[in-house]
Write an enzyme that holds these catalytic residues in place. Structure first.
Site, mmCIF file in Angstrom:
data_model
loop_
_atom_site.group_PDB
_atom_site.id
_atom_site.type_symbol
_atom_site.label_atom_id
_atom_site.label_comp_id
_atom_site.label_asym_id
_atom_site.label_seq_id
_atom_site.Cartn_x
_atom_site.Cartn_y
_atom_site.Cartn_z
ATOM 1 N N ARG A 43 -10.829 16.626 -1.474
ATOM 2 C CA ARG A 43 -10.862 17.457 -2.682
ATOM 3 C C ARG A 43 -11.861 16.979 -3.728
ATOM 4 O O ARG A 43 -12.239 17.726 -4.616
ATOM 5 C CB ARG A 43 -9.461 17.503 -3.319
ATOM 6 C CG ARG A 43 -8.522 18.413 -2.570
ATOM 7 C CD ARG A 43 -7.165 18.402 -3.191
ATOM 8 N NE ARG A 43 -6.638 17.035 -3.281
ATOM 9 C CZ ARG A 43 -5.454 16.726 -3.759
ATOM 10 N NH1 ARG A 43 -4.670 17.667 -4.223
ATOM 11 N NH2 ARG A 43 -5.046 15.475 -3.787
ATOM 12 N N ASP A 65 -0.407 8.115 18.074
ATOM 13 C CA ASP A 65 0.349 6.894 17.796
ATOM 14 C C ASP A 65 -0.591 5.770 18.180
ATOM 15 O O ASP A 65 -0.822 5.512 19.362
ATOM 16 C CB ASP A 65 1.630 6.835 18.649
ATOM 17 C CG ASP A 65 2.474 5.641 18.250
ATOM 18 O OD1 ASP A 65 1.891 4.561 17.996
ATOM 19 O OD2 ASP A 65 3.701 5.764 18.169
ATOM 20 N N HIS A 66 -1.169 5.121 17.164
ATOM 21 C CA HIS A 66 -2.296 4.235 17.483
ATOM 22 C C HIS A 66 -1.896 3.039 18.348
ATOM 23 O O HIS A 66 -2.744 2.439 18.995
ATOM 24 C CB HIS A 66 -3.045 3.801 16.220
ATOM 25 C CG HIS A 66 -2.286 2.881 15.336
ATOM 26 N ND1 HIS A 66 -1.431 3.319 14.374
ATOM 27 C CD2 HIS A 66 -2.258 1.537 15.281
ATOM 28 C CE1 HIS A 66 -0.911 2.283 13.755
ATOM 29 N NE2 HIS A 66 -1.390 1.191 14.281
ATOM 30 N N LYS A 69 -3.987 0.744 22.016
ATOM 31 C CA LYS A 69 -4.326 -0.688 22.077
ATOM 32 C C LYS A 69 -4.601 -1.092 23.525
ATOM 33 O O LYS A 69 -3.908 -0.662 24.445
ATOM 34 C CB LYS A 69 -3.195 -1.521 21.481
ATOM 35 C CG LYS A 69 -3.125 -1.398 19.971
ATOM 36 C CD LYS A 69 -2.050 -2.277 19.398
ATOM 37 C CE LYS A 69 -1.957 -2.106 17.890
ATOM 38 N NZ LYS A 69 -3.019 -2.802 17.175
ATOM 39 N N GLU A 105 5.416 -7.461 10.262
ATOM 40 C CA GLU A 105 4.286 -7.504 9.331
ATOM 41 C C GLU A 105 4.580 -8.535 8.256
ATOM 42 O O GLU A 105 5.745 -8.747 7.909
ATOM 43 C CB GLU A 105 4.124 -6.142 8.635
ATOM 44 C CG GLU A 105 3.879 -4.983 9.562
ATOM 45 C CD GLU A 105 3.869 -3.661 8.803
ATOM 46 O OE1 GLU A 105 2.791 -3.098 8.638
ATOM 47 O OE2 GLU A 105 4.943 -3.207 8.361
ATOM 48 N N ASP A 143 9.423 4.952 9.856
ATOM 49 C CA ASP A 143 8.011 4.582 9.809
ATOM 50 C C ASP A 143 7.558 3.855 11.078
ATOM 51 O O ASP A 143 6.405 3.963 11.474
ATOM 52 C CB ASP A 143 7.775 3.699 8.571
ATOM 53 C CG ASP A 143 6.300 3.504 8.270
ATOM 54 O OD1 ASP A 143 5.571 4.514 8.270
ATOM 55 O OD2 ASP A 143 5.869 2.353 8.058
ATOM 56 N N HIS A 200 6.275 4.046 16.974
ATOM 57 C CA HIS A 200 5.636 2.931 17.691
ATOM 58 C C HIS A 200 6.596 2.202 18.636
ATOM 59 O O HIS A 200 6.294 1.971 19.802
ATOM 60 C CB HIS A 200 5.059 1.914 16.708
ATOM 61 C CG HIS A 200 4.162 2.509 15.672
ATOM 62 N ND1 HIS A 200 3.232 3.471 15.974
ATOM 63 C CD2 HIS A 200 4.046 2.286 14.340
ATOM 64 C CE1 HIS A 200 2.577 3.808 14.871
ATOM 65 N NE2 HIS A 200 3.065 3.113 13.865
ATOM 66 N N LYS A 260 8.975 -5.686 7.336
ATOM 67 C CA LYS A 260 7.896 -6.072 6.425
ATOM 68 C C LYS A 260 8.242 -7.425 5.818
ATOM 69 O O LYS A 260 9.397 -7.829 5.788
ATOM 70 C CB LYS A 260 7.774 -5.035 5.307
ATOM 71 C CG LYS A 260 7.137 -3.744 5.783
ATOM 72 C CD LYS A 260 6.672 -2.909 4.618
ATOM 73 C CE LYS A 260 5.919 -1.687 5.074
ATOM 74 N NZ LYS A 260 4.603 -1.966 5.671
HETATM 75 P P1 NAD Z 1 -4.701 8.565 1.326
HETATM 76 O O1 NAD Z 1 -3.755 8.981 0.276
HETATM 77 O O2 NAD Z 1 -5.483 7.323 1.175
HETATM 78 O O3 NAD Z 1 -5.757 9.736 1.572
HETATM 79 C C1 NAD Z 1 -5.396 11.068 1.623
HETATM 80 C C2 NAD Z 1 -6.659 11.909 1.797
HETATM 81 O O4 NAD Z 1 -6.287 13.265 1.884
HETATM 82 C C3 NAD Z 1 -7.666 11.800 0.674
HETATM 83 O O5 NAD Z 1 -8.966 11.863 1.226
HETATM 84 C C4 NAD Z 1 -7.413 13.057 -0.140
HETATM 85 O O6 NAD Z 1 -8.551 13.492 -0.856
HETATM 86 C C5 NAD Z 1 -7.099 14.009 0.966
HETATM 87 N N1 NAD Z 1 -6.335 15.168 0.516
HETATM 88 C C6 NAD Z 1 -5.154 15.186 -0.145
HETATM 89 N N2 NAD Z 1 -4.786 16.452 -0.408
HETATM 90 C C7 NAD Z 1 -5.755 17.230 0.112
HETATM 91 C C8 NAD Z 1 -5.954 18.612 0.159
HETATM 92 N N3 NAD Z 1 -5.096 19.471 -0.394
HETATM 93 N N4 NAD Z 1 -7.055 19.080 0.782
HETATM 94 C C9 NAD Z 1 -7.959 18.241 1.338
HETATM 95 N N5 NAD Z 1 -7.819 16.905 1.322
HETATM 96 C C10 NAD Z 1 -6.740 16.417 0.705
HETATM 97 O O7 NAD Z 1 -3.879 8.558 2.678
HETATM 98 P P2 NAD Z 1 -4.183 7.745 4.020
HETATM 99 O O8 NAD Z 1 -3.614 6.385 3.891
HETATM 100 O O9 NAD Z 1 -5.626 7.870 4.366
HETATM 101 O O10 NAD Z 1 -3.290 8.507 5.089
HETATM 102 C C11 NAD Z 1 -3.636 9.763 5.597
HETATM 103 C C12 NAD Z 1 -2.600 10.174 6.645
HETATM 104 O O11 NAD Z 1 -2.597 9.215 7.691
HETATM 105 C C13 NAD Z 1 -1.172 10.228 6.111
HETATM 106 O O12 NAD Z 1 -0.463 11.224 6.810
HETATM 107 C C14 NAD Z 1 -0.611 8.858 6.498
HETATM 108 O O13 NAD Z 1 0.775 8.881 6.627
HETATM 109 C C15 NAD Z 1 -1.299 8.657 7.825
HETATM 110 N N6 NAD Z 1 -1.427 7.246 8.203
HETATM 111 C C16 NAD Z 1 -2.112 6.375 7.423
HETATM 112 C C17 NAD Z 1 -2.214 5.051 7.816
HETATM 113 C C18 NAD Z 1 -2.988 4.058 6.993
HETATM 114 O O14 NAD Z 1 -3.073 2.907 7.446
HETATM 115 N N7 NAD Z 1 -3.550 4.413 5.865
HETATM 116 C C19 NAD Z 1 -1.628 4.614 9.000
HETATM 117 C C20 NAD Z 1 -0.957 5.541 9.795
HETATM 118 C C21 NAD Z 1 -0.861 6.857 9.383
#
Ligand code: NAD
Length: 494
Positions: free
Chosen positions: A54, A182-183, A187, A221, A240, A245, A345
């Site tokens: 955004r 599921d990352h 692995k 963790e 979570d 996982h 955690k």
């Molecule tokens: P974050 O909050 O850092 O980033 C969210 C992103 O989504 C940002 O780029 C934001 O601009 C964008 N966004 C939000 N609303 C939006 C909209 N309406 N239109 C377009 N873009 C929009 O989140 P994150 O940590 O990057 O996680 C993203 C997804 O991945 C989540 O579902 C999270 O649960 C999952 N996830 C993250 C991790 C991690 O390590 N960060 C691990 C596993 C899963």
């Protein structure tokens, strides 16, 4: 020597569109993973990556943001300035609110001449946006037969909400186009577990109740909630970590040999494991589960605060940061074998490992061999390794034995950089390989087992058990396993 190149003929030209292109996951994992594959690949002409978010950013501003962030997450030796510049030439940015129909015309314009290429929409945003994004994609005719959608976890908070998300996505995409990630499954060591089981006949007769005493799967963790308190407090460790996982690792370990490595052959067998999980009902929930919450303590000598003092956590929160579960499978192969699952955690050590404890010898003629059996340890992090512990004689006059490990040292043997899980999974999406992604019925079966645990805890109404940060969780976690005459690996030989 392992071939680290993706076969040029196999990898087709593609457009990869990241929703959440400025997010933590994109910066820390997805873009570094793509850069690594780009750098190692011979044919990269057809790559196109579009970050969508955004924020109002020009392409140049986006590239600066990506460069700044990704450099931190690409280990020094792997960062090559020329390769990075070449990689970023394939990278674009689009400002778009995924929930609003307006911005999609521009996305459609950018993709108008590439309907015959592989197209991947990677939804790295909150799952609550998935339905609207998918609807908007379809309304703008962006879903071609060659299109795939990748869904990040968590896919819902329970079976009902997961159903809703999947139902909305299924209105637009066929199941063959949906990649639920599921990352852990990406692995290298998880692949090796598959190779070990199905590439070596010696394990086949051992992999069953008659030879296996217990199985332990630990994902621990040392970090706390890391600025994601708001998210974490609504989910907790069960949703979570266990629902996805831990259960996925359990499936790979316990499934019957599939008839082939084809996606549905493997996923059919995983599904049978999930369906064989004995339900944990209210009458046994105290005996079979432990939930904990960390209080202040120390990690590597440094003081850390407790969960309730973290930002965005309500002071009376009962959310669990630790779970231990004794899971059982009601099937022919595993009947009577406990599978101890544990995650937390602020634990003493960061690790992910699977331990298979084999039964001790039936009749001991050597000192110390009576109570200790062989052990297979499959470690996923921090290092990826597989160790098989055998009893050997200690040099000297006495006939004494102790466990010594045969260590499969992948780094030494293959002398190649190991792929990050996201590298493999992203390439699999582009290549159309679904084996390492969860099918909808698997997800549903996992929630079907998880929901009653959550409900049971709510019905009990007890707060989670407290444990000091920097330990292995509440003492009740030890009782859970010692009650059966077993011990967690860290309390036995290493
Ligand atoms: P974050 O909050 O850092 O980033 C969210 C992103 O989504 C940002 O780029 C934001 O601009 C964008 N966004 C939000 N609303 C939006 C909209 N309406 N239109 C377009 N873009 C929009 O989140 P994150 O940590 O990057 O996680 C993203 C997804 O991945 C989540 O579902 C999270 O649960 C999952 N996830 C993250 C991790 C991690 O390590 N960060 C691990 C596993 C899963």
């Amino acid at each position: 020597m392992q071939d680290t190149k993706v076969s040029a003929s196999a990898l087709q030209e593609f457009d990869l569109i990241f929703f959440g292109g400025t997010g933590d996951l994109a910066m820390r994992k997805l873009l570094p993973a793509l850069y690594n594959r780009f750098r190692d690949s011979q044919h990269t002409q057809g790559w196109r990556i579009i970050g969508v978010a955004r924020q109002d950013l020009s392409r140049e501003q986006y590239l600066n943001l990506v460069s700044e962030n990704c450099r931190q997450f690409i280990p020094g030796g792997d960062f090559d300035e020329r390769a990075w510049t070449a990689f970023t030439a394939h990278l674009e940015y689009l400002r778009l609110d995924g929930t609003q129909p307006e911005g999609y015309a521009e996305l459609a314009r950018r993709l108008q001449n590439s309907n015959d290429r592989v197209r991947v929409f990677y939804l790295s945003t909150a799952a609550s946006l998935f339905a609207q994004i998918c609807t908007n994609l379809a309304a703008n005719q962006l879903v071609t037969p060659q299109t795939r959608v990748v869904l990040e976890k968590p896919l819902g908070r329970d079976r009902a909400s997961s159903y809703e998300i999947n139902e909305a996505v299924a209105k637009i995409f066929e199941e063959r186009q949906i990649y639920r990630i599921d990352h852990y499954l990406g692995k290298e060591t998880v692949q090796n577990l598959i190779a070990l089981r199905f590439g070596n006949a010696i394990f086949e007769p051992l992999w069953r109740r008659s030879n296996v005493q217990d199985v332990q799967i630990t994902l621990s963790e040392t970090v706390g909630v890391e600025g994601r308190g708001d998210y974490y407090d609504r989910y907790g460790a069960l949703r979570d970590m266990v629902q996805n996982h831990l259960l996925q690792l359990l499936c790979i370990l316990a499934m019957e040999p599939p008839s082939s490595i084809d996606p549905d052959a493997v996923r059919d067998e995983k599904l049978k494991v999930l369906r064989a999980l004995r339900p944990i009902t209210l009458d046994c929930i105290k005996a079979k589960t432990v939930r904990g919450q960390y209080r202040a303590g120390a990690i590597d000598g440094a003081a850390v605060r407790g969960y309730l003092e973290e930002a965005d956590i309500p002071p009376d929160s009962h959310t669990e940061t630790f779970v231990a579960i004794k899971a059982e499978l009601d099937n022919w192969r595993w009947s009577g074998v406990p599978f101890y699952l544990r995650t937390g955690k602020r634990m003493q050590e960061r690790m992910a490992e699977i331990v298979v404890n084999f039964r001790p010898v039936p009749h001991a003629i050597l000192p110390t061999s009576a109570s200790e059996g062989n052990r297979l340890v499959i470690r996923l992090q921090p290092d990826e390794e597989v160790r098989l512990y055998l009893m050997v004689k200690v040099p000297g006059a006495e006939m004494k034995v102790r466990p010594v490990d045969l260590n499969l040292d992948f780094k030494q043997e293959f002398k190649t950089r190991q792929w990050d899980a996201y590298e493999r999974l992203l390439m699999d999406v582009i290549l159309g390989k679904l084996t390492l992604f969860m099918r909808r019925d698997e997800l549903d079966a996992a929630w079907r087992w998880i929901d009653p645990i959550r409900d049971g805890w709510d019905a009990l109404g007890e707060p989670p058990k407290s444990y000091a940060a920097g330990t292995w969780g509440p003492t009740a976690s030890n009782t859970l396993i010692t009650r059966d005459g077993n011990t967690w690996r860290e309390d036995g030989y290493q």
